[in-house]
Design a protein around this motif. Structure first.
Motif, PDB file in Angstrom:
ATOM      1  N   TYR A  69      40.399 -60.936 -21.899  1.00 31.47           N
ATOM      2  CA  TYR A  69      41.796 -60.998 -22.338  1.00 31.47           C
ATOM      3  C   TYR A  69      42.485 -59.672 -22.066  1.00 31.47           C
ATOM      4  O   TYR A  69      41.826 -58.658 -21.791  1.00 31.47           O
ATOM      5  N   ASN A  70      43.777 -59.659 -22.174  1.00 26.75           N
ATOM      6  CA  ASN A  70      44.570 -58.461 -21.920  1.00 26.75           C
ATOM      7  C   ASN A  70      44.257 -57.390 -22.963  1.00 26.75           C
ATOM      8  O   ASN A  70      44.500 -57.571 -24.160  1.00 26.75           O
ATOM      9  N   ARG A  71      43.717 -56.266 -22.514  1.00 25.28           N
ATOM     10  CA  ARG A  71      43.260 -55.217 -23.434  1.00 25.28           C
ATOM     11  C   ARG A  71      44.414 -54.580 -24.187  1.00 25.28           C
ATOM     12  O   ARG A  71      44.275 -54.194 -25.356  1.00 25.28           O
ATOM     13  N   LYS A  72      45.555 -54.468 -23.550  1.00 27.55           N
ATOM     14  CA  LYS A  72      46.726 -53.900 -24.226  1.00 27.55           C
ATOM     15  C   LYS A  72      47.154 -54.790 -25.389  1.00 27.55           C
ATOM     16  O   LYS A  72      47.446 -54.295 -26.485  1.00 27.55           O
ATOM     17  N   ASN A  73      47.202 -56.110 -25.172  1.00 28.39           N
ATOM     18  CA  ASN A  73      47.611 -57.028 -26.234  1.00 28.39           C
ATOM     19  C   ASN A  73      46.658 -56.972 -27.420  1.00 28.39           C
ATOM     20  O   ASN A  73      47.078 -57.042 -28.583  1.00 28.39           O
ATOM     21  N   ILE A  74      45.349 -56.851 -27.145  1.00 30.98           N
ATOM     22  CA  ILE A  74      44.361 -56.727 -28.221  1.00 30.98           C
ATOM     23  C   ILE A  74      44.618 -55.450 -29.005  1.00 30.98           C
ATOM     24  O   ILE A  74      44.648 -55.443 -30.245  1.00 30.98           O
ATOM     25  N   VAL A  76      47.376 -53.583 -29.338  1.00 29.41           N
ATOM     26  CA  VAL A  76      48.614 -53.617 -30.118  1.00 29.41           C
ATOM     27  C   VAL A  76      48.455 -54.514 -31.346  1.00 29.41           C
ATOM     28  O   VAL A  76      48.841 -54.136 -32.469  1.00 29.41           O
ATOM     29  N   SER A  77      47.876 -55.694 -31.163  1.00 33.57           N
ATOM     30  CA  SER A  77      47.712 -56.644 -32.275  1.00 33.57           C
ATOM     31  C   SER A  77      46.847 -56.064 -33.380  1.00 33.57           C
ATOM     32  O   SER A  77      47.165 -56.183 -34.574  1.00 33.57           O
ATOM     33  N   MET A 184      53.109 -50.752 -27.202  1.00 33.72           N
ATOM     34  CA  MET A 184      53.791 -51.912 -26.622  1.00 33.72           C
ATOM     35  C   MET A 184      54.484 -51.575 -25.303  1.00 33.72           C
ATOM     36  O   MET A 184      54.704 -52.454 -24.460  1.00 33.72           O
ATOM     37  N   ARG A 189      48.523 -54.576 -16.824  1.00 31.21           N
ATOM     38  CA  ARG A 189      48.195 -55.972 -16.556  1.00 31.21           C
ATOM     39  C   ARG A 189      46.684 -56.123 -16.533  1.00 31.21           C
ATOM     40  O   ARG A 189      45.945 -55.186 -16.217  1.00 31.21           O
ATOM     41  N   LYS A 190      46.233 -57.288 -16.866  1.00 33.82           N
ATOM     42  CA  LYS A 190      44.798 -57.577 -16.917  1.00 33.82           C
ATOM     43  C   LYS A 190      44.198 -57.386 -15.523  1.00 33.82           C
ATOM     44  O   LYS A 190      44.648 -57.990 -14.550  1.00 33.82           O
TER      45      LYS A 190
END
Length: 420
Positions: A69-74, A76-77, A184, A189-190
């Protein structure tokens, strides 16, 4: 670094800096808070153990997700959710409902979230900078992290001593939310080509591949065997034995203990600055070897200082602080010479598509014995004079390094210097 890499790296570092200041505040205040609530080393050790076990259990699965999965999204969440949980603790403290059960339950949740965050962020840095910049990027990251953790413990001792635990939770919760906001804006990108599909078979196969990769690498295998025993002793010493000794036995104030914690992170900051400025091109094995020998020797000196016969020579708590603080700062410098070259080695040899899962597996194995050490030392400090515990730990650490000294000389870190 090009312009985009510099921008992403700056946002990455700012996010870490803000959240680490908050974490540093809570890191110092929490053991003091538990000691003030209970006066028990056993309960403090139990809390430290509970802080680690969920993360160790979840880490391999978090690593599998981090590669798919997208490491940035993980990242931030996880920061947003941790911030909300810690602000909830602030509210519970405000209404007078805070207790050990609430702390234990929320710490389990935070520990799980830490695993997902750590798996994503540790694997993400090599995607943000070029391989040739990794040593410098790691040194800068660790230096900024250390600077944040210098401010955090000082503020933690002062804020806890003057305003109480409620404001510690408020500031830490806000720091996580600000960190997430900064992250954010990272353009990411992944990069992994692995699919997002997850099932039990995929998780099992990924874990099997990670273990096979680790134990077929001579350097990784021997680092793990040495680190398991070192972490069984070192980590509980800092998490349980230090706060109990200097708060309960010697009688440091929260502010003094916060300053003492600061000396360790100040040393790590200085060590990483030295690495970035003077030693970024030096052979990693020599840096690692000198770091490990130096840290073991300095740890023994701290144990000797705490022997009652020597301790009685000091005429004030501040004189004890100056001596132990200076030794801790030197230990922090040697710690940087150990951890940063190892991190760079891992980042350069581990393929991108496997990076999260292997980093997570390494983290689990490195820390596997730590929870047991925290519980055992927590129980012992209520029954045995602390200077004997420090001496025993120091001698066991020396024994471990002696056993592995020949293997240290045989380790080949040259892949960590490759830039291709």
């Amino acid at each position: 670094m090009n312009k985009i890499q510099k921008r992403n790296f700056l946002l990455y570092v700012i996010g870490r800096m803000v959240s680490l200041v908050g974490s540093g505040i809570q890191m110092v205040a929490m053991p003091l808070f538990i000691l003030d609530l209970t006066g028990s080393g056993t309960k403090m050790g139990l809390f430290a153990m509970i802080s680690m076990i969920p993360a160790l259990i979840i880490a391999p699965f978090a690593g599998v997700l981090g590669d798919r999965y997208n490491r940035k999204n993980i990242m931030v969440s996880m920061d947003y959710v941790r911030g909300i949980i810690i602000l909830f603790l602030a509210y519970m403290t405000y209404i007078g409902k805070i207790n050990l059960i609430v702390l234990f339950i929320t710490q389990v949740l935070i520990s799980i979230l830490d695993s997902f965050f750590g798996a994503a962020t540790s694997a993400m840095l090599p995607d943000l900078v070029s391989k040739s910049d990794l040593m410098k990027a790691n040194s800068v990251t660790e230096s900024i992290s250390s600077a944040s953790m210098i401010m955090g413990p000082v503020l933690g001792g002062v804020i806890y001593g003057l305003f109480g635990m409620q404001w510690v939770f408020i500031l830490n919760g806000i720091s996580f939310i600000l960190s997430a906001f900064s992250e954010m804006f990272i353009k990411y990108r992944k990069t992994s080509t692995l699919t997002a599909e997850i099932n039990a078979k995929i998780i099992f196969n990924d874990l099997k591949e990670s273990m096979s990769y680790i134990f077929n690498n001579y350097v990784l295998k021997n680092l793990i065997l040495m680190a398991i025993f070192l972490n069984l002793l070192f980590n509980p010493m800092f998490a349980v034995l230090f706060p109990y000794t200097f708060r309960e036995v010697i009688g440091f104030s929260p502010q003094q203990y916060g300053l003492l914690e600061m000396m360790w992170t100040l040393g790590i900051l200085v060590g990483n600055i030295l690495l970035a400025v003077f030693f970024s091109k030096r052979e990693s094995k020599k840096l690692f070897r000198n770091g490990i020998y130096g840290m073991v020797f300095l740890n023994l000196l701290i144990a000797v200082v705490l022997i009652p016969r020597f301790l009685s020579k000091f005429n004030s708590i501040w004189s004890i602080f100056l001596v132990v603080g200076a030794l801790l700062m030197l230990m922090g410098i040697t710690n940087a010479f150990i951890n940063t070259p190892i991190s760079v080695y891992f980042q350069r040899i581990i393929p991108n598509e496997n990076r999260s899962k292997i980093f997570s597996a390494l983290g689990v194995i490195f820390q596997a014995a730590t929870p047991l050490g925290m519980l055992v030392i927590g129980m012992i400090v209520d029954r045995v004079e602390v200077h004997w515990i420090f001496l025993a730990i120091s001698l066991l650490i020396i024994l471990d390094v002696i056993v592995f000294s020949k293997k240290i000389e045989q380790m080949d870190f040259t892949p960590s210097l490759e830039t291709k």
